[in-house]
Structure formats: structure tokens, C-alpha cells
Write an enzyme that holds these catalytic residues in place. Structure first.
Site, PDB file in Angstrom:
ATOM      1  N   GLY A  59       0.789  -1.236   0.000  1.00 62.59           N
ATOM      2  CA  GLY A  59       0.000   0.000   0.000  1.00 62.59           C
ATOM      3  C   GLY A  59       0.817   1.280   0.000  1.00 62.59           C
ATOM      4  O   GLY A  59       0.283   2.354   0.230  1.00 62.59           O
ATOM      5  N   TRP A  61       2.199   2.917  -2.471  1.00 59.83           N
ATOM      6  CA  TRP A  61       1.772   3.858  -3.523  1.00 59.83           C
ATOM      7  C   TRP A  61       0.426   4.478  -3.163  1.00 59.83           C
ATOM      8  O   TRP A  61       0.157   5.632  -3.452  1.00 59.83           O
ATOM      9  CB  TRP A  61       1.697   3.144  -4.878  1.00 59.83           C
ATOM     10  CG  TRP A  61       3.046   2.956  -5.509  1.00 59.83           C
ATOM     11  CD1 TRP A  61       4.237   2.898  -4.873  1.00 59.83           C
ATOM     12  CD2 TRP A  61       3.337   2.831  -6.905  1.00 59.83           C
ATOM     13  NE1 TRP A  61       5.259   2.723  -5.772  1.00 59.83           N
ATOM     14  CE2 TRP A  61       4.724   2.678  -7.024  1.00 59.83           C
ATOM     15  CE3 TRP A  61       2.562   2.807  -8.064  1.00 59.83           C
ATOM     16  CZ2 TRP A  61       5.368   2.515  -8.251  1.00 59.83           C
ATOM     17  CZ3 TRP A  61       3.186   2.646  -9.296  1.00 59.83           C
ATOM     18  CH2 TRP A  61       4.583   2.497  -9.391  1.00 59.83           C
ATOM     19  N   ASP A  79      -4.947  -5.988  -5.005  1.00 59.34           N
ATOM     20  CA  ASP A  79      -3.749  -6.829  -5.018  1.00 59.34           C
ATOM     21  C   ASP A  79      -4.153  -8.260  -4.671  1.00 59.34           C
ATOM     22  O   ASP A  79      -5.209  -8.496  -4.080  1.00 59.34           O
ATOM     23  CB  ASP A  79      -2.727  -6.330  -3.997  1.00 59.34           C
ATOM     24  CG  ASP A  79      -1.340  -6.860  -4.274  1.00 59.34           C
ATOM     25  OD1 ASP A  79      -0.481  -6.075  -4.691  1.00 59.34           O
ATOM     26  OD2 ASP A  79      -1.098  -8.082  -4.090  1.00 59.34           O
ATOM     27  N   ASP A  95      -7.115 -10.988  -8.131  1.00 57.73           N
ATOM     28  CA  ASP A  95      -6.069 -11.195  -9.134  1.00 57.73           C
ATOM     29  C   ASP A  95      -6.420 -10.297 -10.331  1.00 57.73           C
ATOM     30  O   ASP A  95      -7.506 -10.441 -10.913  1.00 57.73           O
ATOM     31  CB  ASP A  95      -6.077 -12.675  -9.544  1.00 57.73           C
ATOM     32  CG  ASP A  95      -4.993 -12.993 -10.557  1.00 57.73           C
ATOM     33  OD1 ASP A  95      -4.448 -12.042 -11.152  1.00 57.73           O
ATOM     34  OD2 ASP A  95      -4.701 -14.186 -10.765  1.00 57.73           O
ATOM     35  N   ASP A 120       2.388  -1.462 -10.398  1.00 58.38           N
ATOM     36  CA  ASP A 120       3.749  -1.750  -9.918  1.00 58.38           C
ATOM     37  C   ASP A 120       3.868  -3.259  -9.704  1.00 58.38           C
ATOM     38  O   ASP A 120       4.640  -3.724  -8.888  1.00 58.38           O
ATOM     39  CB  ASP A 120       3.967  -0.983  -8.603  1.00 58.38           C
ATOM     40  CG  ASP A 120       5.385  -1.093  -8.090  1.00 58.38           C
ATOM     41  OD1 ASP A 120       6.287  -1.312  -8.913  1.00 58.38           O
ATOM     42  OD2 ASP A 120       5.592  -0.969  -6.871  1.00 58.38           O
ATOM     43  N   LYS A 160       5.393  -0.481 -14.244  1.00 58.39           N
ATOM     44  CA  LYS A 160       6.769  -0.986 -14.125  1.00 58.39           C
ATOM     45  C   LYS A 160       6.980  -2.006 -15.240  1.00 58.39           C
ATOM     46  O   LYS A 160       6.095  -2.815 -15.523  1.00 58.39           O
ATOM     47  CB  LYS A 160       6.925  -1.645 -12.770  1.00 58.39           C
ATOM     48  CG  LYS A 160       8.240  -2.351 -12.569  1.00 58.39           C
ATOM     49  CD  LYS A 160       8.501  -2.579 -11.113  1.00 58.39           C
ATOM     50  CE  LYS A 160       7.696  -3.718 -10.548  1.00 58.39           C
ATOM     51  NZ  LYS A 160       7.882  -3.822  -9.097  1.00 58.39           N
TER      52      LYS A 160
HETATM   53  C1  LIG Z   1       6.207  -4.531  -5.754  1.00 60.41           C
HETATM   54  S1  LIG Z   1       4.701  -4.998  -5.060  1.00 60.41           S
HETATM   55  C2  LIG Z   1       3.774  -3.540  -5.170  1.00 60.41           C
HETATM   56  C3  LIG Z   1       4.170  -2.537  -4.166  1.00 60.41           C
HETATM   57  C4  LIG Z   1       3.239  -1.370  -4.104  1.00 60.41           C
HETATM   58  N1  LIG Z   1       3.331  -0.537  -5.262  1.00 60.41           N
HETATM   59  C5  LIG Z   1       3.511  -0.507  -2.899  1.00 60.41           C
HETATM   60  O1  LIG Z   1       3.997   0.594  -3.023  1.00 60.41           O
HETATM   61  O2  LIG Z   1       3.248  -0.957  -1.788  1.00 60.41           O
HETATM   62  C6  LIG Z   1       4.058  -6.009  -6.288  1.00 60.41           C
HETATM   63  C7  LIG Z   1       2.704  -6.552  -5.947  1.00 60.41           C
HETATM   64  O3  LIG Z   1       2.152  -7.128  -7.108  1.00 60.41           O
HETATM   65  C8  LIG Z   1       1.211  -8.067  -6.667  1.00 60.41           C
HETATM   66  N2  LIG Z   1       0.773  -8.919  -7.754  1.00 60.41           N
HETATM   67  C9  LIG Z   1       1.515  -9.741  -8.513  1.00 60.41           C
HETATM   68  N3  LIG Z   1       0.733 -10.377  -9.394  1.00 60.41           N
HETATM   69  C10 LIG Z   1      -0.535  -9.936  -9.183  1.00 60.41           C
HETATM   70  C11 LIG Z   1      -1.789 -10.234  -9.769  1.00 60.41           C
HETATM   71  N4  LIG Z   1      -1.894 -11.098 -10.746  1.00 60.41           N
HETATM   72  N5  LIG Z   1      -2.887  -9.607  -9.319  1.00 60.41           N
HETATM   73  C12 LIG Z   1      -2.784  -8.713  -8.309  1.00 60.41           C
HETATM   74  N6  LIG Z   1      -1.622  -8.398  -7.728  1.00 60.41           N
HETATM   75  C13 LIG Z   1      -0.512  -9.005  -8.135  1.00 60.41           C
HETATM   76  C14 LIG Z   1       1.959  -8.789  -5.582  1.00 60.41           C
HETATM   77  O4  LIG Z   1       1.056  -9.412  -4.716  1.00 60.41           O
HETATM   78  C15 LIG Z   1       2.708  -7.650  -4.925  1.00 60.41           C
HETATM   79  O5  LIG Z   1       2.057  -7.229  -3.773  1.00 60.41           O
END
Ligand SMILES: C[S@@+](CC[C@H](N)C(=O)[O-])C[C@H]1O[C@@H](n2cnc3c(N)ncnc32)[C@H](O)[C@@H]1O
Length: 889
Positions: A59, A61, A79, A95, A120, A160
Site C-alpha cells: 500500500g 503507492w 492486489d 487477481d 507496480d 513498471k
Molecule cells: C512490488 S509490489 C507492489 C508494491 C506497491 N506498489 C507498494 O507501493 O506498496 C508487487 C505486488 O504485485 C502483486 N501482484 C503480482 N501479481 C498480481 C496479480 N496477478 N494480481 C494482483 N496483484 C498481483 C503482488 O502481490 C505484490 O504485492
């Protein structure tokens, strides 16, 4: 176990300053700073009211969004992982690749549209990088798909992307849907990470969209790159293999070393220099080279760190390699093969080939000469722009345009550079060499004498001998080839290193400070015009059309919106039109006319497929890039400049050129970076609020501590730089984990565990003086009371004065009486009035609980509690008793 885990984390340098800053400022993830920095650069949050963050956990962002977006904005985060509630943010677990997530988003956002969609997302980047990267690219497409559904026209999509082979394809798709697409790497993104952020602004919002734009199968299925990218190297008559896939999969972050022999034996030494950090002499074979006379100290130093190779170092390494290859007879076999091939030609063919070669050589020489002249002109224009040259000098400069007479060792002796050289600072010579300011043979010798060992004359002579070079032009060809190789090396390096890209862009930016884009373009165009005066008229027409169209497109953005939107789904663009450079231009023209790059992906791909030997879809994507607006047309001629290339089909040559340009995929980014990458770290300060508060306080109150004054003086006197101060700010002590420590301990630590900053005597004195001045100033209330007193006294005196005058003028009084009366009046006026007595009324008996004035009480009064009076008396009595008792004892 946990301990081990933590150690591992630290040892990777994961707990960096952003980690600590995030902790300090209450962000859930250090990644928050990436968004802060992206927003600082593009300012999209402040003007947005609705935001969707795909892949938002934990969270960070979202927290940034709530901080920077206007109050009562709609912020939605989703997420796979649960997100702890954040005030004023809607979050849910889903998802993003599922339809349910889409529906949930629709439910939350209702009929609104999002101003910003963030992504992200990263699947668990771990062991299987290649797979992960692909999955990440897919995630990006999925999020783009959601963005196209929920974004408002003109909205922003931030995502990203990992630098993988899919990177350029994704960029291409973004470019079809957004008017401004820029790739950037915020400083808080770790240098070792292959991640890069793409900020897509100004969403086109097409009414209909070919689903293939967002279909991973269509986007990522690339036609196999054709085999036509073979540049014959005049230096090494061998095939050159380019790393068209960009990074070597799976190896992005390590410090890589290669044995020197790998470099010497490599088919493409430029790739080796670009891919590795260091060349080592560890094997027996390579260790023997250390004693070779060509292996000078400079060569060894150059091998130590390939990432910092300058142009002359790079050339020296390649020349050294050539000499060693010669020694190891590595080229002999191929030469022999060539001879056999040549023998197969009959006499007529030989003669024809020879004639063709000769005319090509002649043409190449002419082109080279012209190019050099143009380069000189450009340099001259630059200098004039920078006020380094006055028009009177032009004759002199032009005299040297052919490179025969220009070098001035005088140049060194004239200016401060001589002093530099005397102090052993050779950067000036490097610069001159790179700029081509040294041109004559004698000059080179002189310079090499100055430069010492690395780029030895001996080596050059040996090379001239090896290639049976008869005149200087031939040798220039070798130099040209090395220059080309160096460009390629820089390109490779840029592809591999985002930081380098940023630096390069900054440097270019700095270099051209004072030119606006238009001027720059104009001067380039001018150079092109000069250079390509013998270009056929079609070419020039096409290019001018392109320019016009570009202007048009700039001016009529809005007009074209609707047309462009509609065409996005329908209008096909033929890839077959791109088989020649003319056609490349016409595609560009078409694209610019449309102003929204409306293409049918499938059609384009299939046409590309159909075109036998035509350019790949990737090439078409490449030509679609804006960078083509400034493409150097003369570059085409450079291919033909190489006599050893032999008779080549012009079409093939152009295809090769196109393919080669395709490989330089980082062009896209560099072009963007030029415009957008900030020109200094200050653009990226982590916490702007704190900074601005500190600045404001310092401006209001000045510097209040001796430490601050010392630092300020050091900065002003250039004893320290800003970077030094920032570095000093980070110490192990500052980053001690304080979680779970008792408050008393932290208080104690806070009092005593303070950094011992250096202070100077002058700073202490300055602060002391300042504090004295502050102390001398009364506080506001006292000053007001004093002023009131003064005012009253003045009034009294004025009254007394008036009375005294009246007395003095009284004729009925004797002089003695007058004097006594006046003295009395003045004495009374200077005496302050006695305070009116306040009568204390005890609130008991008939006075208990009454409101208002008690009966029989006149004047000022104060109700007091009887008990209080009694108790005070009792306390006094007891004290008296105790005191007396003590004495008795
Ligand atoms: C780098 S983190 C994001 C960090 C976030 N921007 C923050 O500032 O807190 C990447 C996130 O992508 C999520 N993620 C990966 N694949 C996903 C999907 N198919 N659906 C939803 N979330 C996904 C992961 O659960 C992870 O929490």
C-alpha cells in the site's frame, strides 16, 4: 533463521536510505519513493481525482496517492495480497488478470473514469528470471487492458516494466495508445534492478481497439529476426554478430569478467567490451600477454574497468586486439578462404568487381570528406552558439575542415590547458582527441607523446603496416571503423545500464544548453541538407514532408483526436512499405499525418511476415518511433563507405541498416531521456515537505546552530559539496533499529547519542553574537507593558505641565506659593497611583454560594474560599511549629 534472513537482506544492501526514509515517514514500502519521484517529475497526482492502483500491496503507492491527490479523491487499490486499511482508500483482494477483478473495479468506480492507473506489479521475481520477466510483461499488458477500460481520455498510466526482450514491444503498444510515453528510472529504484518505469500520458481513448494490441500472444510473438544484419568489418573481415536480444538473459546485475583471450578471439569484440566489466589475464595464455610489448600499462588499466572506457581507451584496446590477433594468426584462415572464393571469379567478373570497388572507394572518400566538413561546420555552429567563436574565426576553422592543417598545439599553449597538462591532467587531450581537434600526423604524434603509452604511435604504425595502408585516408578508414565501433559500444552500454543512459542524457542536455529543440532540429536538418545534397529529390521531398507533418501534428493535436481514435481500430499500415529508406520515410510521413499511430497490429505483422526478406514487425515498430524525426540520413552512406564490403545489393545494405537500427532499441529511451531525465539529483529529493520546511525555517530564522553555520560556510567556501553533506548524514548509528526498545532507553539515547558535528570557532562566535542580539530584544508582552507605562507617564506629565502653567499664570498667588504648588504637582505626576485595594470576601455564611456582589461590600472585591484561607493559615502555623520544635530539640 530470522536472523540469517535479516543478515542476508542487509548484506544485499537492501536496507538502503529509502528503506529508512520510508520507515521514518511511515510509508509501508520503500517503493513509495518511486511514485513520489515519478510524480515529482510528471505531476500527475495533484491534478487527479480518481486513481486505480493495480498490484497495490502493501500500500505504499496508495499512501502516496492519498498524500498528493486532492482530498476526497477516489482511490482504489487491488492486489493478490491483502492490504491493511488506509483512510479514504478502497482496497480489495483480487487477481488483476481475472474478470472478477474487472467487475469489482467497475463496481467501485461506477460510472466514473480514472485519471491515473498505476501498476507496480511484479510476480515473485526469483530464480526463474526469464519466466518471471515474461509473466511480468503479461501483467503489464493485463494492467494496460484495465487502464484502457477505466482511464479517462488524456489520463495517465504508470507501469513498471522489466528490461527484457519484450520491453520494446510493450513500449510500442503504449505508443499506440498514449501520446506521450517516457521510460524512466527513478533514483529510488535500485541500480541493480532491471525494472524501469514507463509513464504513459495523454491517453488517446480510442473508440474501438483491436484486441490484438492487448493480447500477449500477438504482442510478444515476434518474427524471428532476419539474418541480414551482417556488417563486414574492414578491420576484421569476419561476421559480426549483434546481441539483438539486448541483455543476456538471466545475467543483469553481476560484475562480469572475461578472460582477455575471449576478447581477442571473440567474433565481435565490441559486444565483449559492452557485456563485461573487466578483462582478466588469469589463464596461462592470457598471462603471457602481460609481457607482450603491445600490452602497455594503459592497456592493462583499461582492461581493469571496461565500464569507464573513453573513446581513445576503447580504440587502443581494439588496436591492441588486432595486433594480437595478427600475432596469433586468428584472421589468416578466413583470409585464405576469401582468396579461394575470389579465385572462383572469372576475369570479367573480377574486373567488374574491382571497378565497382574502386568507384565505391572513391565515393566513400568523397562522402567521408564531406562528412568531416559538415562535422566541423556543426562544431563551429555549436561554438558560436556557446560564444566560443566569433564569426571572424570561421575562415580559420574552415581551413581545417579537411583535417589537413587544423591542429594547433598552440591551442594548448594559449589557454589554461597548458597549465592543466603541466599538472598531468590529460583530460584536455582526451577531449581534443575525441573531438578530432588533433588531425595531422605530426599532431597525433605530438599528442601521443603527451599522452604517454596507451594509444601508441608504435601500435598505429604496426597496424598501418598490417593493412598495407598506403595513404592517410586508408588509415582514416580504420579510425572511422573504430569510431563506429565505439558508437556501438556506447549504445550497448546504454542498453545495459539505465544509469548510464540517464547520465548520457544529462551530459547531452548540458552540452546543448542554450539551444532550444527547434534550433537543434534545424541545425541537424541543415547538416543533413548539406550532407545529402546529392540525395535524390524523392528523399528530400519525403523528409520535408515529414517535417511539415510533424509541425502540423503538433499544432493540430485536438483536431486529429477523433479521426485518430476511429482509425486505431481500422487503418492498416503496410510493413512492406518499409523495405527501403524511401519507404521508411513514407511510413513515417503517414504516421505523422495520422498523429495517433493508428495501426492494425495483426495486419502489420502478417504483412511483415508476407514480405520475403522484408523488415520484421520489430523494425516497423522501430520506424514508428519519434526518434526518426532526426535520423541522420548520411548514416546510409556510411555503410557504403566500407570498401571491403564488396559489391552489395543496395537493398540488402539498407535492410541491414534497418535491422541494425532496430538493434539499437534503446534509442527510444535515450530520446525520451534527453527531454525528460532530470539534470541532477536535486530533481529527486526524497522528502520534499521536510526539505521545504527546513528551507523555510532557515529563511525565516536564519541559522541557529554552530553546526549549521559551519556547514553553510563549508558549502559556500566549496570545502564541501552537497553530496558530501548528504553522505555525512547517513551513518550506521542513524539506522539502528529502534523497534521494541523501551522509551526510557530511547530518551536516554536521544539525549546522548548525538552526532558530533564539527564546528568552527568563527561559527560559534557568530551564533553567540546572534543569540546576544536576540537576548537583548524584550519579549512582546514586556515591550507592550513598558510602552503602556511610558504612554501613561507622558500623559500624566502633560497634565502636570498644563496645571503648572495655570499656576504660573495665576496672578493671585505669590511667587513662593507658585513654586511650592508646582513642585507638588510635578512630584504627584511622577508618582504612580497607588493600587486600588481589593477586598477579600470569604464565601461563607450569607456569602456562601451567592452570585454577584455581596451585600455591604463596596469597591473592588474578590470572593475567596474560607477553607483555603484557613488551610493556608494552618499550614503556616504548622511550619512555624516545626521550625520552633526543631530549634528546641
Ligand atoms: C512490488 S509490489 C507492489 C508494491 C506497491 N506498489 C507498494 O507501493 O506498496 C508487487 C505486488 O504485485 C502483486 N501482484 C503480482 N501479481 C498480481 C496479480 N496477478 N494480481 C494482483 N496483484 C498481483 C503482488 O502481490 C505484490 O504485492
Amino acid at each position: 533463521m530470522a536472523k540469517g534472513g535479516r543478515d542476508k537482506k542487509s548484506s544485499k544492501g537492501r536496507l538502503d536510505k529509502y528503506y529508512h526514509l520510508a520507515k521514518e515517514q511511515g510509508y509501508r514500502a520503500r517503493s513509495a519513493f518511486k511514485l513520489i519521484q515519478l510524480n515529482k517529475k510528471y505531476n500527475f497526482l495533484e491534478k487527479s481525482r480518481v486513481l486505480i492502483d493495480l498490484c497495490a500491496a502493501p500500500g505504499g503507492w496508495l499512501q502516496v496517492a492519498t498524500k498528493y491527490m486532492p482530498q476526497s479523491s477516489l482511490i482504489i487499490g487491488v492486489d493478490l495480497a491483502p492490504i491493511k486499511p488506509i483512510p479514504n482508500v478502497i482496497t480489495f483482494q483480487d487477481d488483476i488478470t481475472t474478470d472478477r477483478c474487472r467487475q469489482n473495479l467497475r463496481q467501485e468506480i461506477k460510472t466514473w473514469k480514472a485519471d491515473v492507473v498505476l501498476h507496480d506489479g511484479a510476480p515473485n521475481v526469483g530464480a526463474a528470471w526469464t519466466h518471471d520477466a515474461f509473466t511480468q510483461s503479461e501483467l503489464v499488458l493485463v494492467s494496460l487492458k484495465l487502464a484502457t477500460e477505466f482511464l479517462i481520455k488524456g489520463g495517465t498510466f504508470v507501469t513498471k516494466v522489466f528490461r527484457s526482450k519484450d520491453y520494446n514491444k510493450l513500449l510500442w503498444v503504449f505508443q499506440q495508445l498514449f501520446r506521450k510515453v517516457e521510460a524512466t528510472k527513478p533514483p529510488s529504484s535500485r541500480g541493480v534492478s532491471a525494472e524501469i518505469f514507463v509513464v504513459c500520458r495523454d491517453f488517446i481513448a480510442p473508440k474501438k481497439l483491436d484486441p490484438r494490441f492487448l493480447d500477449p500472444k500477438a504482442v510478444f510473438s515476434e518474427l524471428e529476426a532476419s539474418e541480414t544484419n551482417k556488417m563486414i568489418d574492414i578491420f576484421r573481415p569476419e561476421k559480426r554478430k549483434r546481441q539483438r536480444e539486448g541483455y543476456e538473459d538471466g545475467n543483469y546485475t553481476q560484475h562480469k569478467t572475461a578472460d582477455v583471450m575471449d576478447f581477442i578471439k571473440a567474433e565481435d569484440p565490441v559486444v565483449v567490451l559492452g557485456s563485461y566489466n573487466q578483462l582478466t589475464f588469469k589463464t596461462d595464455e592470457s598471462a603471457a600477454l602481460l609481457n607482450h610489448r603491445a600490452t602497455t600499462e594503459d592497456i592493462k588499466i583499461n582492461c581493469e574497468d571496461l565500464k569507464v572506457l573513453g573513446k581513445s581507451d576503447f580504440k587502443a584496446l581494439l588496436k591492441w586486439r588486432t595486433i594480437l590477433r595478427d600475432q596469433y594468426k586468428l584472421d589468416k584462415k578466413e583470409q585464405a578462404e576469401e582468396v579461394i572464393e575470389e579465385e572462383e571469379l572469372d576475369d570479367d567478373e573480377k574486373l567488374e568487381a574491382e571497378l565497382e570497388n574502386l568507384s565505391k572507394e572513391e565515393a566513400a572518400k568523397r562522402k567521408r570528406l564531406k562528412r568531416k566538413t559538415n562535422e566541423k561546420k556543426m562544431k563551429l555552429i555549436t561554438r558560436m552558439q556557446l560564444n566560443m567563436t566569433v564569426p571572424n574565426d570561421i575562415g580559420l576553422e574552415q581551413e581545417g575542415a579537411d583535417g589537413q592543417t587544423l591542429f594547433n598545439i598552440r591551442k594548448i599553449s594559449k589557454d589554461t590547458s597548458l597549465a592543466q597538462l603541466q599538472h598531468g591532467d590529460m583530460t584536455f587531450t582526451d577531449e581534443m582527441m575525441d573531438n578530432g581537434d588533433f588531425s595531422g600526423d605530426e599532431d597525433m604524434t605530438a599528442l601521443h607523446m603527451l599522452k604517454g603509452q596507451g594509444y601508441t604511435r608504435e601500435m598505429d604504425l604496426e597496424l598501418q603496416e598490417r593493412y598495407a595502408v598506403v595513404d592517410k585516408d586508408d588509415y582514416d578508414e580504420l579510425e572511422d571503423q573504430l569510431d563506429n565501433d565505439y558508437e556501438r559500444f556506447l549504445q550497448d552500454k546504454a542498453e545495459r545500464n539505465a544509469k548510464f543512459r540517464a547520465k548520457q542524457a544529462r551530459e547531452e542536455h548540458d552540452e546543448w544548453a542554450g539551444f532550444d529543440e527547434k534550433n537543434d532540429k534545424n541545425s541537424n536538418t541543415k547538416a543533413l541538407d548539406d550532407d545529402s545534397s546529392d540525395m535524390d529529390s524523392d528523399d528530400s521531398d519525403a523528409s520535408s514532408a515529414t517535417d511539415d507533418d510533424e509541425d502540423e501534428s503538433d499544432d493540430s493535436d485536438d483536431d486529429n483526436d477523433i479521426a485518430g481514435d476511429d482509425r486505431l481500430a481500422s487503418r492498416p499500415v503496410s510493413s512492406s512499405t518499409m523495405t527501403t529508406n524511401n519507404n521508411k520515410r513514407s511510413l513515417l510521413t503517414m504516421k505523422k499525418k495520422d498523429n495517433s499511430l493508428v495501426n492494425d497490429l495483426g495486419e502489420k505483422a502478417s504483412l511483415a511476415r508476407k514480405t520475403a526478406g522484408g523488415l520484421s514487425m520489430g523494425a516497423s515498430m522501430f520506424f514508428d518511433q519519434d526518434i526518426f524525426a532526426g535520423v541522420d540520413e548520411d548514416g546510409d552512406d556510411d555503410d557504403q563507405d566500407m570498401p571491403e564490403q564488396g559489391p552489395v545489393d543496395v537493398l540488402d545494405s539498407r535492410k541491414r541498416k534497418a535491422e541494425e537500427e532496430l538493434d539499437n532499441d534503446s534509442d527510444f529511451e535515450i530520446a525520451d531521456a534527453e527531454e525528460a531525465i532530470p539534470s541532477g539529483d536535486e530533481m529527486w529529493s526524497g522528502d520534499e515537505d521536510e526539505n521545504s520546511r527546513a528551507v523555510r525555517e532557515a529563511q525565516e530564522n536564519g541559522l541557529l546552530t554552530a553546526e549549521a553555520v559551519t556547514m553553510a560556510r563549508q558549502l559556500v567556501n566549496r570545502e564541501k559539496t552537497k553530496a558530501d553533506l548528504i553522505d555525512d548524514g547517513f551513518s550506521r548509528e542513524g539506522f539502528r533499529d529502534k523497534d521494541g526498545l523501551p522509551a526510557w532507553f530511547l530518551d536516554d539515547e536521544g539525549q546522548h547519542n548525538k552526532p558530533n558535528l564539527p564546528i568552527t570557532k568563527e561559527a560559534v562566535l557568530a551564533i553567540r553574537e546572534k543569540l546576544k542580539a536576540l537576548d537583548a530584544r524584550p519579549i512582546k508582552k514586556i515591550a507592550e507593558a513598558k510602552a503602556r507605562k511610558k504612554f501613561k507617564t507622558m500623559k500624566r506629565l502633560q497634565k502636570a505641565q498644563k496645571k503648572a502653567t495655570d499656576v504660573a499664570e495665576n496672578e493671585d498667588m505669590s511667587e513662593k506659593e507658585k513654586l511650592t504648588t508646582i513642585n507638588k504637582i510635578l512630584a504627584r505626576s511622577t508618582k504612580s497611583k497607588p493600587k486600588k485595594e481589593v477586598k477579600l470576601v470569604v464565601a461563607k455564611g450569607s456569602n456562601r454560594g451567592i452570585k454577584g456582589r455581596p451585600s455591604g461590600v463596596k469597591g473592588r472585591y474578590k470572593m475567596v474560599d474560607g477553607r483555603m484561607k484557613k488551610e493556608m493559615r494552618a499550614t503556616k502555623r504548622q511550619e512555624k511549629k516545626k521550625g520552633g520544635g526543631g530549634r528546641k530539640k
